[in-house]
Design a protein around this motif. Structure first.
Motif, PDB file in Angstrom:
ATOM      1  N   VAL A   1      22.169  76.871  68.119  1.00 34.78           N
ATOM      2  CA  VAL A   1      21.631  76.416  66.954  1.00 34.78           C
ATOM      3  C   VAL A   1      21.944  75.403  65.774  1.00 34.78           C
ATOM      4  CG1 VAL A   1      20.267  77.082  65.087  1.00 34.78           C
ATOM      5  CG2 VAL A   1      20.500  79.139  66.573  1.00 34.78           C
ATOM      6  N   LYS A   2      22.955  75.393  65.480  1.00 36.44           N
ATOM      7  CA  LYS A   2      23.514  74.112  64.739  1.00 36.44           C
ATOM      8  C   LYS A   2      23.801  73.037  65.752  1.00 36.44           C
ATOM      9  CE  LYS A   2      27.494  72.845  62.798  1.00 36.44           C
ATOM     10  NZ  LYS A   2      29.183  72.748  61.794  1.00 36.44           N
ATOM     11  N   ALA A   3      23.605  72.826  67.012  1.00 36.99           N
ATOM     12  CA  ALA A   3      24.262  72.093  67.755  1.00 36.99           C
ATOM     13  C   ALA A   3      22.846  71.659  68.246  1.00 36.99           C
ATOM     14  CB  ALA A   3      24.896  72.525  68.827  1.00 36.99           C
ATOM     15  N   VAL A   4      21.883  72.303  68.919  1.00 37.17           N
ATOM     16  CA  VAL A   4      19.830  71.561  68.092  1.00 37.17           C
ATOM     17  C   VAL A   4      19.379  71.114  67.185  1.00 37.17           C
ATOM     18  CG1 VAL A   4      17.970  72.639  69.168  1.00 37.17           C
ATOM     19  CG2 VAL A   4      20.162  73.223  70.201  1.00 37.17           C
ATOM     20  N   ASP A   5      20.423  72.081  65.876  1.00 38.48           N
ATOM     21  CA  ASP A   5      19.298  71.632  65.057  1.00 38.48           C
ATOM     22  C   ASP A   5      20.222  69.851  64.561  1.00 38.48           C
ATOM     23  OD1 ASP A   5      18.068  71.721  62.466  1.00 38.48           O
ATOM     24  OD2 ASP A   5      20.007  72.256  61.484  1.00 38.48           O
ATOM     25  N   GLY A   6      21.496  69.948  64.676  1.00 43.02           N
ATOM     26  CA  GLY A   6      21.507  69.022  64.264  1.00 43.02           C
ATOM     27  C   GLY A   6      21.450  67.623  65.102  1.00 43.02           C
ATOM     28  N   SER A   7      21.454  67.318  66.502  1.00 46.38           N
ATOM     29  CA  SER A   7      20.828  66.739  67.603  1.00 46.38           C
ATOM     30  C   SER A   7      19.160  65.838  67.095  1.00 46.38           C
ATOM     31  CB  SER A   7      21.223  67.545  68.553  1.00 46.38           C
ATOM     32  OG  SER A   7      22.471  67.529  69.958  1.00 46.38           O
ATOM     33  N   LEU A   8      18.118  67.205  66.775  1.00 45.05           N
ATOM     34  CA  LEU A   8      17.267  67.190  66.308  1.00 45.05           C
ATOM     35  C   LEU A   8      17.245  66.210  64.674  1.00 45.05           C
ATOM     36  CD1 LEU A   8      14.170  68.009  67.158  1.00 45.05           C
ATOM     37  CD2 LEU A   8      14.460  69.697  65.228  1.00 45.05           C
ATOM     38  N   SER A   9      17.854  66.583  63.933  1.00 44.98           N
ATOM     39  CA  SER A   9      18.288  65.318  63.246  1.00 44.98           C
ATOM     40  C   SER A   9      18.345  63.838  63.223  1.00 44.98           C
ATOM     41  CB  SER A   9      18.981  66.141  61.596  1.00 44.98           C
ATOM     42  OG  SER A   9      18.670  67.362  61.109  1.00 44.98           O
ATOM     43  N   GLU A  10      19.506  63.964  64.391  1.00 44.45           N
ATOM     44  CA  GLU A  10      20.328  62.616  64.719  1.00 44.45           C
ATOM     45  C   GLU A  10      18.347  62.017  65.623  1.00 44.45           C
ATOM     46  OE1 GLU A  10      24.423  63.199  66.004  1.00 44.45           O
ATOM     47  OE2 GLU A  10      23.356  63.332  67.682  1.00 44.45           O
TER      48      GLU A  10
ATOM     49  N   PHE B   1      16.806  58.098  64.732  1.00 43.36           N
ATOM     50  CA  PHE B   1      16.704  57.370  65.505  1.00 43.36           C
ATOM     51  C   PHE B   1      15.306  56.342  65.782  1.00 43.36           C
ATOM     52  CE2 PHE B   1      15.123  56.412  69.509  1.00 43.36           C
ATOM     53  CZ  PHE B   1      15.756  55.035  70.034  1.00 43.36           C
ATOM     54  N   VAL B   2      14.636  57.483  65.808  1.00 41.49           N
ATOM     55  CA  VAL B   2      12.894  57.410  65.562  1.00 41.49           C
ATOM     56  C   VAL B   2      12.456  56.552  64.745  1.00 41.49           C
ATOM     57  CG1 VAL B   2      10.511  58.007  65.506  1.00 41.49           C
ATOM     58  CG2 VAL B   2      11.678  59.419  66.891  1.00 41.49           C
ATOM     59  N   GLN B   3      13.279  56.784  63.041  1.00 37.96           N
ATOM     60  CA  GLN B   3      12.680  56.495  62.360  1.00 37.96           C
ATOM     61  C   GLN B   3      13.395  54.841  62.074  1.00 37.96           C
ATOM     62  OE1 GLN B   3      15.350  58.585  58.578  1.00 37.96           O
ATOM     63  NE2 GLN B   3      12.947  60.047  59.020  1.00 37.96           N
ATOM     64  N   VAL B   4      14.549  54.510  62.239  1.00 37.94           N
ATOM     65  CA  VAL B   4      15.247  52.823  62.898  1.00 37.94           C
ATOM     66  C   VAL B   4      14.379  51.895  64.379  1.00 37.94           C
ATOM     67  CG1 VAL B   4      17.573  52.272  63.430  1.00 37.94           C
ATOM     68  CG2 VAL B   4      17.345  53.913  61.846  1.00 37.94           C
ATOM     69  N   ALA B   5      14.563  52.675  65.419  1.00 38.95           N
ATOM     70  CA  ALA B   5      13.490  51.998  65.828  1.00 38.95           C
ATOM     71  C   ALA B   5      11.929  52.314  66.127  1.00 38.95           C
ATOM     72  CB  ALA B   5      13.208  53.314  67.346  1.00 38.95           C
ATOM     73  N   ALA B   6      11.437  53.060  65.005  1.00 37.16           N
ATOM     74  CA  ALA B   6      10.320  52.054  64.449  1.00 37.16           C
ATOM     75  C   ALA B   6      10.192  51.218  64.140  1.00 37.16           C
ATOM     76  CB  ALA B   6       9.867  53.241  63.426  1.00 37.16           C
TER      77      ALA B   6
ATOM     78  N   ALA C   1      20.950  58.530  69.949  1.00 33.73           N
ATOM     79  CA  ALA C   1      21.622  58.507  68.739  1.00 33.73           C
ATOM     80  C   ALA C   1      22.848  57.563  68.548  1.00 33.73           C
ATOM     81  CB  ALA C   1      21.688  59.444  68.155  1.00 33.73           C
ATOM     82  N   ALA C   2      24.006  58.416  69.518  1.00 34.49           N
ATOM     83  CA  ALA C   2      25.359  58.251  70.065  1.00 34.49           C
ATOM     84  C   ALA C   2      25.294  56.563  70.267  1.00 34.49           C
ATOM     85  CB  ALA C   2      26.071  58.918  71.249  1.00 34.49           C
ATOM     86  N   LYS C   3      24.363  56.159  71.517  1.00 35.92           N
ATOM     87  CA  LYS C   3      24.377  54.597  72.081  1.00 35.92           C
ATOM     88  C   LYS C   3      23.300  54.035  70.957  1.00 35.92           C
ATOM     89  CE  LYS C   3      24.628  56.221  77.181  1.00 35.92           C
ATOM     90  NZ  LYS C   3      23.986  56.120  78.129  1.00 35.92           N
ATOM     91  N   GLN C   4      22.796  54.193  70.421  1.00 30.47           N
ATOM     92  CA  GLN C   4      23.055  53.639  69.459  1.00 30.47           C
ATOM     93  C   GLN C   4      23.972  52.452  68.692  1.00 30.47           C
ATOM     94  OE1 GLN C   4      20.362  54.710  66.254  1.00 30.47           O
ATOM     95  NE2 GLN C   4      18.973  53.794  66.123  1.00 30.47           N
ATOM     96  N   LYS C   5      24.695  54.035  68.050  1.00 30.35           N
ATOM     97  CA  LYS C   5      25.673  53.416  66.925  1.00 30.35           C
ATOM     98  C   LYS C   5      26.632  52.651  67.947  1.00 30.35           C
ATOM     99  CE  LYS C   5      24.918  58.444  65.063  1.00 30.35           C
ATOM    100  NZ  LYS C   5      25.957  59.512  64.885  1.00 30.35           N
ATOM    101  N   ARG C   6      26.672  52.945  68.542  1.00 25.12           N
ATOM    102  CA  ARG C   6      27.817  51.770  70.052  1.00 25.12           C
ATOM    103  C   ARG C   6      26.342  50.332  69.942  1.00 25.12           C
ATOM    104  NH1 ARG C   6      28.860  56.166  72.175  1.00 25.12           N
ATOM    105  NH2 ARG C   6      27.700  55.385  74.311  1.00 25.12           N
ATOM    106  N   GLY C   7      25.743  50.289  69.824  1.00 29.04           N
ATOM    107  CA  GLY C   7      24.759  49.220  69.681  1.00 29.04           C
ATOM    108  C   GLY C   7      24.312  48.607  71.067  1.00 29.04           C
ATOM    109  N   CYS C   8      23.775  49.874  71.834  1.00 25.35           N
ATOM    110  CA  CYS C   8      23.701  49.371  73.523  1.00 25.35           C
ATOM    111  C   CYS C   8      22.196  49.371  73.346  1.00 25.35           C
ATOM    112  CB  CYS C   8      23.780  50.887  74.367  1.00 25.35           C
ATOM    113  SG  CYS C   8      25.553  51.521  74.291  1.00 25.35           S
ATOM    114  N   TYR C   9      20.854  49.106  72.368  1.00 25.89           N
ATOM    115  CA  TYR C   9      19.953  48.423  72.416  1.00 25.89           C
ATOM    116  C   TYR C   9      19.354  47.419  72.132  1.00 25.89           C
ATOM    117  CZ  TYR C   9      20.256  53.166  73.993  1.00 25.89           C
ATOM    118  OH  TYR C   9      20.501  54.501  74.343  1.00 25.89           O
ATOM    119  N   ASP C  10      20.935  46.892  71.430  1.00 25.14           N
ATOM    120  CA  ASP C  10      20.766  45.324  70.591  1.00 25.14           C
ATOM    121  C   ASP C  10      20.301  44.262  71.048  1.00 25.14           C
ATOM    122  OD1 ASP C  10      21.358  46.506  68.492  1.00 25.14           O
ATOM    123  OD2 ASP C  10      23.755  45.912  68.236  1.00 25.14           O
TER     124      ASP C  10
END
Length: 635
Positions: free
Chosen positions: A534-543, A547-552, A608-617
């Motif tokens: 539950v913690k893993a899914v909840d944390g990933s959902l927050s991530e 991401f959606v907010q940043v990508a928008a 989310a992990a790849k966004q932090k590494r700049g993969c979509y810049d």
């Protein structure tokens, strides 16, 4: 009883004798590879054979051991997750009885037909003995039996009879899930048949397709029709808007004649087809782009001379897999047809068909994963290596367990989309259900297609060298699985479809997604054993929300680069929530909880992990292109 007779009986008891049509086969002595050296004492067994007048074949030193093959058992009874899911959601005795009986028939009879379809693929006969063009696609007897079986078992009809209301699609797809790996790929024409019926139903069951709809959804083999789906032309597959050159010439009676070249037509031996074409005006001009495409219905028939009306079969495709099914290039030369959609509304009209066929594709993916795992599990109880059975090697069990987790996740994701489809068709879908169905249909198709290739490949490896041998039937599972990530939209095409879905709904599909995942997690909040999942899914959902907010706030190119990873994240998080939810119901087993925990050990939100590494810049695309087309340095 003589010593020789005793020896013969003892060898039969050990399983060395084989039956030929119920008659015991005469035993032939094969010397072991460890034949005694010259001058050493011969065994009592060898002396008895010589005494009985049987010469020793000294060159036959291949040994007497033969590995037992994996045995296909009733796939319904062997699938605890399928039965548990149905006990939870569709606890109807008639359903269980039907699926159990069908599973037995699949194991005992139908699977053999599927193998016959594989070893006797379709062939094309262009001309009769007197030179007349006939274009007959000759299929095996087993392929034709599959058609009758499909009608008798209601493999399409169940979805339209709706005897079980909103759960009718789950029932239908559960039956197809059992059938698919043994079907000799007959589930492909069934997918297109189901899709055609759905389109006709959505447009309206009236002339000229009233009879066709009845035949597509009947349980009577003598009336049953299958439908083709002739969309792909030379210029492209998914890009039908710019790739469709076929024209429709209006006739005085209101019908049309189609002229064009269809590059890839699956299940070409179908009785009818749906296809796209551009209507010509009086000057012969057509409208370009998707606005010029209309949807047409055509029956496949022959004239009095035995020639196809308006069709020439150019050749059958030589494919990597799915060889059991005829796939052809067709020249349409005046094919009689009727327009089903409003003029210029062809692409919109096939949306329902794509939903159905993509769900069928996902069912095929999950079922193929389950089948290779069932066989590998059985084989592990029969194969000994390094002094013990494979099932007693912890590393082998770890590997199969990882395959099991993937298979369980795929199954629950597929069935949830089937549930949503059933609610929509029954008229009880909420707006949340509708949004989820639209978002998850491309997601489930793209993700399970990739899962299937990986899991089936691993499954073949679990058989060692035999997994690579054609006449075991195992390699065909992998060849056929490869089409699942290609047909009805490749992974990248469907990832972009997810973005279109988000944009066209103004983000409402994502709102529905976040809401539903949170509700699934809320039901598990009091189950301490599932807390890590539950913690893993909840944390990933927050991530994912972050991401959606940043990508928008970024441009379209940013989102397109992230599309594939976004789709994977949507699939993994949602599947994790489904596994957790299934582990919470009162009939769940410890294995259900363990599977949920194991699924949630992976990176559930790779975007989310790849966004932090700049993969979509913006600097990434030219670097990617330079890497792919790297040129040697001159001088």
């Amino acid at each position: 009883m003589s010593a020789v007779s005793a020896l013969l009986n003892r060898r039969v008891a050990r399983g060395c004798g084989r039956l030929w049509s119920g008659v015991p086969r005469p035993l032939t002595h094969i010397r072991s590879a460890s034949v005694a050296e010259a001058g050493t004492r011969r065994s009592d067994e060898e002396q008895l054979w010589e005494a009985a007048g049987h010469p020793l074949f000294t060159r036959a030193r291949i040994g007497s051991f033969f590995q037992e093959k994996a045995v296909l058992k009733n796939p319904f009874l062997e699938d605890t997750l399928l039965r548990g899911y149905l006990r939870r959601h569709l606890p109807q005795e008639v359903v269980f009885s039907d699926l159990c009986a069908f599973g037995e028939r699949v194991a005992k009879e139908v699977d053999g037909w599927g193998r016959e379809c594989e070893v006797n693929p379709p062939r094309l006969v262009h001309f009769d003995p007197w030179g007349r063009r006939v274009d007959h696609i000759v299929t095996s007897e087993a392929w034709r039996r599959m058609k009758d079986l499909s009608a008798q078992e209601g493999l399409v009809a169940i979805g339209y009879e709706r005897s079980f209301g909103e759960w009718s699609r789950v029932y239908q797809m559960s039956k197809l899930y059992i059938y698919c790996p043994s079907s000799g790929l007959y589930t492909c024409p069934l997918a297109m048949t189901d899709g055609a019926a759905k389109v006709i139903q959505s447009i309206g069951v009236s002339w000229p397709v009233e009879e066709a709809y009845s035949r597509l959804t009947t349980r009577q083999p003598e009336l049953f029709w299958t439908s083709g789906q002739w969309m792909t032309e030379r210029q492209g597959g998914s890009d039908v808007a710019s790739g469709t050159e076929t024209v429709a010439v209006p006739q005085t009676d209101g019908s049309y004649k189609l002229h064009g070249f269809k590059w890839f037509t699956s299940a070409t031996d179908a009785d009818m087809t749906l296809t796209l074409a551009r209507v010509q005006d009086r000057t012969g001009a057509t409208t370009p782009g998707s606005k010029g495409l209309s949807l047409f219905y055509a029956e496949v028939s022959r004239d009095d001379d035995g020639r196809l009306r308006g069709i020439e079969v150019q050749r059958l495709k030589d494919k990597l897999g799915t060889r059991q099914m005829p796939t052809a290039e067709l020249l349409l030369d005046g094919l009689p047809a009727h327009r089903l959609s409003d003029e210029g509304r062809g692409v919109a009209s096939i949306a329902n068909m794509l939903t159905i066929t993509r769900i069928h594709n996902s069912v095929s993916a999950a079922s193929t994963m389950r089948r290779v795992l069932q066989l590998a599990r059985d084989y592990a109880t029969r194969r000994t290596a390094f002094g013990k059975l494979l099932k007693d090697h912890p590393l082998h069990m770890q590997t199969l367990a990882r395959m099991e987790v993937e298979t369980r996740g795929a199954f629950l994701l597929v069935m949830d989309v089937c549930r949503l489809l059933g609610r929509e068709e029954s008229g009880i879908a909420t707006q949340l259900d509708t949004h989820l169905l639209r978002l998850l249909t491309p997601v489930v198709k793209l993700y399970t297609g990739k899962q299937a290739v990986a899991v089936v490949s691993e499954g073949l490896e679990s058989f060692g060298g035999q997994g690579y041998i054609e006449d075991t039937g195992l390699p065909g599972l992998l060849r056929d699985a490869q089409v699942l990530s290609i047909w009805e939209g490749t992974t990248n095409v469907l990832s972009l479809d997810v973005l279109r879905c988000v944009a066209r709904s103004s983000g409402m599909v994502l709102h529905a997604y976040f809401t539903h995942v949170k509700s699934l997690l809320a039901g598990a909040s009091s189950v301490s054993s599932l807390a890590p999942a539950v913690k893993a899914v909840d944390g990933s959902l927050s991530e994912l929300e972050e991401f959606v907010q940043v990508a928008a706030s970024r441009g379209q190119s940013y989102l397109e680069l992230a599309a594939r990873d976004l789709a994977y994240s949507l699939a993994r998080i949602y599947t994790g929530a489904l596994l957790i939810d299934h582990a919470c119901w009162k009939g769940a087993s410890p294995s259900d909880s363990y599977a949920a925990l194991r699924w949630c050990e992976q990176d559930l939100c790779p975007v989310a992990a790849k966004q932090k590494r700049g993969c979509y810049d913006s600097r990434t695309p030219p670097l990617d292109a330079a890497l792919v087309y790297d040129q040697p340095i001159e001088g």
